[in-house]
Design a protein around this motif. Sequence first.
Motif, PDB file in Angstrom:
ATOM      1  N   ARG A  12      20.710  10.275 -95.803  1.00  0.00           N
ATOM      2  CA  ARG A  12      21.130  11.605 -95.329  1.00  0.00           C
ATOM      3  C   ARG A  12      21.945  12.338 -96.389  1.00  0.00           C
ATOM      4  N   THR A  49      17.086  10.667 -89.422  1.00  0.00           N
ATOM      5  CA  THR A  49      17.391  11.941 -90.065  1.00  0.00           C
ATOM      6  C   THR A  49      16.180  12.608 -90.717  1.00  0.00           C
ATOM      7  N   THR A 209      34.677   8.933 -93.791  1.00  0.00           N
ATOM      8  CA  THR A 209      33.466   8.161 -94.077  1.00  0.00           C
ATOM      9  C   THR A 209      33.843   6.992 -94.970  1.00  0.00           C
ATOM     10  N   THR A 242      31.958   9.351 -89.547  1.00  0.00           N
ATOM     11  CA  THR A 242      30.520   9.219 -89.771  1.00  0.00           C
ATOM     12  C   THR A 242      30.180   7.777 -90.118  1.00  0.00           C
ATOM     13  N   TYR A 243      28.939   7.391 -89.838  1.00  0.00           N
ATOM     14  CA  TYR A 243      28.503   6.024 -90.087  1.00  0.00           C
ATOM     15  C   TYR A 243      28.493   5.706 -91.587  1.00  0.00           C
ATOM     16  N   ILE A 271      29.729   9.592 -85.234  1.00  0.00           N
ATOM     17  CA  ILE A 271      28.393  10.185 -85.307  1.00  0.00           C
ATOM     18  C   ILE A 271      27.615   9.554 -86.466  1.00  0.00           C
ATOM     19  N   SER A 273      25.104  10.742 -88.264  1.00  0.00           N
ATOM     20  CA  SER A 273      24.882  11.681 -89.365  1.00  0.00           C
ATOM     21  C   SER A 273      25.241  13.093 -88.920  1.00  0.00           C
ATOM     22  N   LEU A 274      26.024  13.771 -89.725  1.00  0.00           N
ATOM     23  CA  LEU A 274      26.358  15.161 -89.431  1.00  0.00           C
ATOM     24  C   LEU A 274      25.272  16.114 -89.897  1.00  0.00           C
ATOM     25  N   TYR A 279      28.256  18.811 -92.061  1.00  0.00           N
ATOM     26  CA  TYR A 279      29.184  18.073 -92.921  1.00  0.00           C
ATOM     27  C   TYR A 279      30.007  19.027 -93.777  1.00  0.00           C
TER      28      TYR A 279
END
Length: 384
Positions: A12, A49, A209, A242-243, A271, A273-274, A279
């Motif tokens: 992503r 994604t 992150t 975020t992951y 979450i 992925s933003l 993001y």
Amino acid sequence: MKRNVAVFTGTRAEYGLLYWLMKDIQASEHLALQTIVSGMHLSPEFGETWKGIEADGFAIDAKVEMLLSSDSDVGVVKSMGLGTLGFADVLDRLRPDMLVVLGDRFEALAIVQAALIMKITVAHLHGGEITEGAYDDAIRHAITKMAYFHFVATQPYRQRVIQMGESPDRVFNVGAVGLDHLLRSPRMTREELSESLEFALDAPFLLVTYHPVTMLEEDPKESFHALLTALDQFSRHKIILTYPNADNGGRAIIPLLEEYAQGNPERVKAIPSLGFRRYLSAVALADAVVGNSSSGIIEVPAFHVPTINIGARQAGRLAAGSVINCAPDARSIEDAIRHALSVDFANVCKVAVNPYGAGNASQSIVDILERHDVVHNKSFHDLS
């Protein structure tokens, strides 16, 4: 006749950086875009994604499944093997004139080695950089030696690529492609971002992150626990988490992240992925960006927002004055966040100069690709 340029994306974050370059290739009168998607993009665990890529108006010419559910070192190596098998078939079918890859991840190494053997010219973005805490460092340099064109983000990185034996005629300092978003991408308001996340941003927040460190004896779970302990000291701030990525050790962090969010649902949003628009909007609105992502070093300083860079993953990168480095323990992280939130450091961030360019990299790259012939052979450039 247009020249076919295949752009590869496996994560992503990498896609967010490549977005405007892909748009400019798509708009070129001399280049035709091919899109190859793999890795985390295809995984439900990491948010599927690839759907966002299609929603952005890109046709996906090939999807290559490669990511195993294991994130051990053996699992990552086996994922690379699966990827190489799939990329061989895809490159044979598409036969691009050129392959564009960004950065230093194992997914990129898998496709570049296939392209090398198949005599497909490789253009590499963000070579010459140093990240001492991750095996990405060696992967990046390996891709440099397999690539023909090099698009680097700063002059010192250009010199380092030349030092590795690459001809100065093929090494171009264009700046960081991710900074193109500053000039070209609309950002969301706080209200729009809050609505999109289904999470009330009615208080100051930190954007967090954290990725595993893959080359040092730094336990990702232990370091992540330290980060969460530090975040608990800032109860007036909300948290967007975020992951991590799919490096070995990354999946061990996800249950900890989800448990932390579930235990603090009013304060913490986790979450997978933003997406790049959310993001970058979150970066612009955050009080600080916390973790060890390359984005905190390269893109975030352009927003004059503080970065707390934890541990050794990004050690060796050029960094603006708005970046605070700290050890991966709770006290060091807490102290760094407090410093970042101070009035004095806010003034530092306002005048910090980002060394990674001005936000016009994508069109510069396209102009160069349009002008130069596709060449497979290269000679070693010795320094005089």
